[in-house]
Design an enzyme around this catalytic site. Structure first.
Site, PDB file in Angstrom:
ATOM      1  CD  GLU A  89      17.601  73.166  44.204  1.00  0.00           C
ATOM      2  OE1 GLU A  89      16.867  72.439  43.638  1.00  0.00           O
ATOM      3  OE2 GLU A  89      18.255  73.995  43.490  1.00  0.00           O
ATOM      4  CG  ASP A 110      37.224  59.568  44.029  1.00  0.00           C
ATOM      5  OD1 ASP A 110      37.602  59.002  44.912  1.00  0.00           O
ATOM      6  OD2 ASP A 110      37.819  59.739  42.872  1.00  0.00           O
TER       7      ASP A 110
END
Ligand code: BGC
Length: 582
Positions: free
Chosen positions: A283, A231
């Site tokens: 990751e 956002d």
């Protein structure tokens, strides 16, 4: 294939092609994905309280899977006082009781996995709710404390500090600063909020804020989300010293886009934040994505957000704002593809979301629709709904033929219009209250969806009235009514999305087909599919080829023998090698 070699594709159009973009062979599901935005408050209300919930989304997910989309993006469902419909988060790692519990979220993910749909969630890092524990702690601690340093507190100006620290304005109207009462009961410092006063901005110059959001990212990644829509991604970092801003007060320039030099937008330090987030996502493997809600212009600047080590995608607001201005559309498509190609990123395309008047309503006006974010009321000039819906079909068929990713907003597949007859006391967008009703705000595009025509509230929920009233037309536009009608908007979307996947258009190439770019029509070739949109008043003859799809249902019925494109229509036409020899 290089852009130059596109010119040599066997095609009857070859002489009049302007190549722009070559087919995309890079890895990454998102590069051509169709991502469907679910606005939880208005999707499906299973517990009958008038507001949509997570269990409601899970229950209807099979209907979305049928649309042949790749992923859903969920607007915020986190704990929140709902002062800005959930974009005011008080706990980033919990579900608001309005929408259910964390277990309901896990249920939604499990159902999405079963249906091979990915789930993207909304991350709101620019600001939180004033009820967030960190903001409450900042209020309780004094000026200069580490707690206050999580946010942007400043002393006021004027003899007694009674004037705001600078002239910045809230995006929703009024000053972007609110003065607090200190714990000793005296008027005290001011805090910055680019949006509502209940949405204090975080201080991204403070490493503790970085750590907090890295924790939030991991929390949702661990729960199985495929990524985040970020956002107001362009606003997190503010220019040092918070200099006064002389452009339009909310940071936008006269055309509604953030001014390039606005001190609250697009600061260089933002990029390191997203690089750190990208490393965290990686990751978890190569499939988790970040999409920036970064309202930046001009388009080449957008490319800075999607460099290989930053975000994967960014919303293409210039495309949304171009509407049906064909000259502007061509420029924006060309600029999007060339600037993003330069950094190896795919473009995205979008026509509607929860912040703008739905495109079926915008296109029901002449050429200039309502001002963005302002909504339409009964006293305003009214759109021609039938015209709007048929142009919306044409615009969607055009957009979904473009190479890259596409974002759909819930209900656009039904051709839903905005709600217009919403009484003031039911309007909830803070824009409405902060401007004393001068700007109606965004409630019109957030009206609860119609699922089943014969059920209470058109199947949105069988309890109390939906939080916003549904227009009468929602009954005939209900999903089940449209599912039964082969010429409905819904069935057109189903055919488009299935054909887009089968033909691999999202990974395809783009060359402008000059002969059909007349000023009132616009056409491109993607692979061997010619996409032509005709917004002129006359019909046009099409070249030889197989008509795959037409946006207009009338033409679908009387198509026999006629090989052309009517006014207001879009067509997908397969140009085969055979045709090119004839
Ligand atoms: C969201 C809006 C929200 C604002 C503040 C936006 O860009 O899309 O709905 O009001 O951010 O969070």
């Amino acid at each position: 294939m290089s852009v130059d070699s596109l010119l040599h594709v066997a095609s009857p159009l070859a002489g009049s092609l302007t190549p722009v973009h070559a087919a995309d062979h890079a890895h990454g599901w998102w590069r051509s994905a169709v991502i469907y935005q679910v606005y939880p408050r208005s999707f499906r209300d299973l517990n009958g309280d008038g507001i949509g919930d997570l269990a409601g989304i899970t229950a209807e997910l099979p209907q979305l899977a049928e649309l042949d989309i790749d992923a859903v993006w969920l607007s915020p469902f986190y704990r929140s006082p709902q002062r800005d419909a959930g974009y005011d988060v008080s706990d980033y790692c919990d579900v608001d009781p309005l929408f259910g519990k964390l277990g309901d979220f896990d249920g939604l993910i499990a159902e999405a996995n079963r249906l091979s749909l990915r789930v993207i969630v909304d991350l709101v890092p620019n600001h939180c709710s004033d009820q967030h524990r960190d903001f409450q702690a900042a209020l309780a601690a004094g000026a200069g404390s580490p707690e206050r340093d999580m946010f942007i507190f400043r002393d006021g100006t004027g003899p007694a500090g009674e004037q705001p620290p600078n002239n910045w304005q809230s995006h929703f109207g009024g000053s972007a600063w609110t003065r607090i009462t200190e714990p000793d009961g005296e008027p005290g410092q001011w805090y910055l909020h680019l949006f509502d006063s209940s949405q204090p901005d975080f201080n991204w110059d403070n490493r503790a804020v970085h750590h907090e959001f890295e924790r939030v990212l991991r929390f949702w990644l661990d729960r199985g989300v495929s990524g985040f829509r970020v956002d107001v991604a362009h606003a997190l970092v503010k220019a040092p010293g918070l200099p006064a801003w002389g452009g339009r007060a909310d940071g936008s320039s006269s055309d509604g886009f953030p001014g390039h030099e606005a001190p609250m937008f697009g600061q260089p330090a933002l990029h390191d934040i997203y690089r750190a987030w990208r490393r965290i996502l990686e990751e978890y493997g190569p499939d988790r994505i970040l999409c920036a809600e970064a309202n930046v212009d001009p388009l080449p600047r957008l490319a800075d957000w999607v460099r290989p080590d930053e975000m994967h995608q960014a919303f293409n607001f210039p495309y949304l704002h171009a509407g049906l201005d064909l000259h502007r559309l061509r420029t924006i498509v060309t600029e999007s593809l060339t600037s993003l190609d330069a950094v190896g990123a795919p473009s995205t395309w979008v026509l509607s979301n929860h912040d703008v008047v739905r495109h079926a309503t915008r296109f029901g006006y002449g050429w200039s629709g309502p001002r963005e974010g302002d909504g339409i009321g009964p006293a305003d000039p009214q759109p021609d709904h039938a015209l709007g819906r048929s142009r919306a079909a044409a615009a969607s068929l055009f957009m979904l033929g473009l190479p890259g990713g596409a974002y759909l907003y819930q209900g656009e597949e039904l051709g839903l219009p905005d709600g217009i007859d919403i009484p003031g006391h039911q309007r909830q967008d803070p824009t409405f209250t902060r401007t004393g009703g001068t700007r109606l705000g965004r409630d019109g595009c957030r009206v609860p969806l119609p699922w089943r025509a014969s059920e209470r509230h058109n199947g949105f929920g069988d309890g109390v009235h939906p939080w916003l009233p549904q227009p009468e037309s929602f009954t005939e536009l209900a999903r089940d009514a449209q599912a039964a009608d082969p010429s409905s908007h819904l069935n057109l979307y189903r055919r488009i999305l299935a054909a887009r996947r089968e033909l691999g258009l999202g990974r395809g190439s783009l060359s402008w087909a000059e002969e059909w770019c007349t000023g009132s029509s616009l056409a491109f070739l993607n692979g061997d599919v010619l996409v032509v949109m005709n917004m002129g008043t006359e019909s046009l003859e099409l070249p030889a080829g197989e008509v795959l799809l037409r946006s207009s249902s009338a033409d679908r019925e009387l198509a026999d023998g006629w090989h052309g494109i009517s006014s207001g229509e879009t067509v997908w036409l397969r140009i085969s090698a055979e045709d090119s020899e004839s």
